[in-house]
Design a protein around this motif. Structure first.
Motif, short mmCIF file in Angstrom:
data_model
loop_
_atom_site.label_atom_id
_atom_site.label_comp_id
_atom_site.label_asym_id
_atom_site.label_seq_id
_atom_site.Cartn_x
_atom_site.Cartn_y
_atom_site.Cartn_z
N ALA A 101 0.81 -1.21 0.00
CA ALA A 101 0.00 0.00 0.00
C ALA A 101 0.85 1.27 0.00
O ALA A 101 0.44 2.29 -0.55
CB ALA A 101 -0.92 0.00 1.22
N PHE A 102 2.05 1.20 0.59
CA PHE A 102 2.84 2.41 0.76
C PHE A 102 4.31 2.14 0.47
O PHE A 102 4.82 1.06 0.78
CB PHE A 102 2.71 2.93 2.21
CG PHE A 102 3.62 4.09 2.52
CD1 PHE A 102 3.28 5.37 2.15
CD2 PHE A 102 4.82 3.88 3.20
CE1 PHE A 102 4.13 6.44 2.43
CE2 PHE A 102 5.65 4.94 3.50
CZ PHE A 102 5.32 6.22 3.11
N SER A 103 4.96 3.09 -0.15
CA SER A 103 6.41 3.06 -0.30
C SER A 103 6.93 4.47 -0.03
O SER A 103 6.26 5.46 -0.34
CB SER A 103 6.83 2.59 -1.69
OG SER A 103 6.29 3.44 -2.69
N THR A 104 8.11 4.56 0.55
CA THR A 104 8.67 5.85 0.91
C THR A 104 8.88 6.70 -0.34
O THR A 104 9.45 6.24 -1.32
CB THR A 104 10.01 5.66 1.63
OG1 THR A 104 9.80 4.84 2.78
CG2 THR A 104 10.60 7.00 2.05
N PRO A 105 8.42 7.96 -0.34
CA PRO A 105 8.65 8.83 -1.50
C PRO A 105 10.13 8.96 -1.83
O PRO A 105 10.97 9.13 -0.94
CB PRO A 105 8.06 10.17 -1.04
CG PRO A 105 7.08 9.81 0.03
CD PRO A 105 7.64 8.62 0.72
N ALA A 106 10.45 8.88 -3.11
CA ALA A 106 11.85 8.92 -3.52
C ALA A 106 12.52 10.25 -3.18
O ALA A 106 13.73 10.31 -2.99
CB ALA A 106 11.96 8.66 -5.03
N THR A 107 11.72 11.32 -3.09
CA THR A 107 12.29 12.65 -2.83
C THR A 107 12.33 13.00 -1.35
O THR A 107 12.74 14.10 -0.99
CB THR A 107 11.47 13.72 -3.57
OG1 THR A 107 10.10 13.63 -3.15
CG2 THR A 107 11.54 13.49 -5.09
N ALA A 108 11.90 12.09 -0.49
CA ALA A 108 11.85 12.40 0.94
C ALA A 108 13.26 12.56 1.51
O ALA A 108 14.15 11.76 1.22
CB ALA A 108 11.13 11.28 1.68
N LEU A 150 -7.26 5.47 0.84
CA LEU A 150 -7.52 4.39 1.78
C LEU A 150 -8.15 3.22 1.03
O LEU A 150 -9.31 2.87 1.23
CB LEU A 150 -8.44 4.89 2.90
CG LEU A 150 -8.58 4.00 4.14
CD1 LEU A 150 -7.23 3.79 4.81
CD2 LEU A 150 -9.55 4.65 5.13
N ALA A 151 -7.34 2.58 0.17
CA ALA A 151 -7.86 1.54 -0.70
C ALA A 151 -8.38 0.34 0.07
O ALA A 151 -9.36 -0.30 -0.34
CB ALA A 151 -6.77 1.10 -1.69
N GLU A 152 -7.74 0.01 1.20
CA GLU A 152 -8.15 -1.17 1.96
C GLU A 152 -9.46 -0.97 2.71
O GLU A 152 -10.02 -1.93 3.27
CB GLU A 152 -7.05 -1.58 2.94
CG GLU A 152 -6.71 -0.56 3.99
CD GLU A 152 -5.63 0.41 3.57
OE1 GLU A 152 -4.82 0.81 4.42
OE2 GLU A 152 -5.58 0.75 2.38
#
Length: 301
Positions: free
Chosen positions: A7-14, A89-91
């Protein structure tokens, strides 16, 4: 394919500090727990200000318990998903919430009815009377929907999902199941055996069910219907808590068969049937290739 299942992955620009303090799995779990505790304390002050206490009508007390058990974890989860993870909130999508929840309830009702049928065939479950005026509404709000919604958010929506993103599916299954069993050790009549059974028959089953469906409503429905059927339909204690059911029942035989004072969840019958369901879900996940490896073994997007 496996990363698309997450569901989530850390933003590449964070920036680095956000990766550790906001987006890492331990940080998001800690943020959820902090909001959960804070909101629960706030609700206790609200209830105190409203004068809710022992003299409050029973229905209002049940509604208050439903708020604490279900709506407070839901609010903390919404804060985590919308403000920290910043994703849909897909789930818990509104268009699928009711149909998936109802399907889960049907599965939970059938599954626990199969447990009772097996106990009856083994000569352990006995119906002594029928009670048409059993207090079902409070049980539905607190033991059914309250526990089903709140516990699935905490253990599958947060614990399993976020640990799976970091350590992979196998560790997520093990840790979420062990924690789920451990929190039941303080229940009335609980033993190490009953907690181990809860971890295996429910912790693993619900974890695999969420992994396969990626649907919290399905897990909530199964959980709520299992509890409601156990206590209010069949009159069996729910995780050690006494139940007043439409069927006034008793169980005989050794504790390993009947479940003893803890209820049918501590029976080898429930353990066997739920484990068979878990194995079926595991085979499905393996054939589909959806088992998520640890983050250090996944390719960067």
């Amino acid at each position: 394919m496996q990363q698309q299942r997450l569901a989530f992955s850390t933003p590449a620009t964070a920036p680095r500090w956000q990766r550790w303090l906001l987006f890492s799995p331990p940080a998001r779990i800690a943020i959820f727990v902090a909001w959960l505790v804070g909101l629960m304390v706030a609700m206790q002050f609200v209830f105190f200000a409203l004068g809710l206490g022992k003299d409050t009508p029973v229905l209002l007390r049940h509604l208050a318990q439903f708020v604490v058990r279900a709506l407070v974890p839901l609010a903390a989860y919404l804060i985590l998903v919308r403000l920290i993870e910043r994703r849909p909130l897909a789930e818990l999508a509104p268009r699928t919430l009711l149909p998936q929840g109802l399907r889960g309830m049907l599965v939970g009702l059938v599954l626990f009815s199969a447990v009772v049928a097996a106990l009856w065939l083994a000569g352990s479950y006995h119906v002594e009377a029928i009670r048409a005026d059993a207090p079902w509404l409070g049980a539905l709000l607190v033991v059914g929907l309250g526990a089903g919604i709140g516990e699935e958010i905490m253990f599958r929506g947060v614990m399993f999902r976020i640990v799976e993103e970091g350590l992979g599916t196998w560790w997520a299954l093990a840790l979420s199941a062990l924690l789920f069993g451990a929190v039941h050790i303080a229940n009335p009549g609980a033993t190490l055996w009953s907690s181990a059974e809860i971890a295996i028959e429910a912790g693993l089953l619900f974890g695999l069910l969420y992994h396969v469906t990626r649907s919290l409503p399905v897990c909530m429905g199964v959980h709520a219907a299992w509890n409601f059927a156990q206590g209010t339909i069949y009159g069996i204690p729910v995780s050690g808590s006494p139940a007043e059911g439409w069927l006034v029942s008793s169980r005989s035989g050794p504790d390993w068969l009947s479940g003893g004072v803890f209820g049918a969840e501590a029976s080898v019958v429930a353990l066997t049937l739920c484990t068979l369901c878990s194995l079926g879900l595991l085979v499905f996940a393996l054939r589909r290739g959806s088992i998520v490896p640890p983050c250090w073994r996944r390719r960067n997007p």
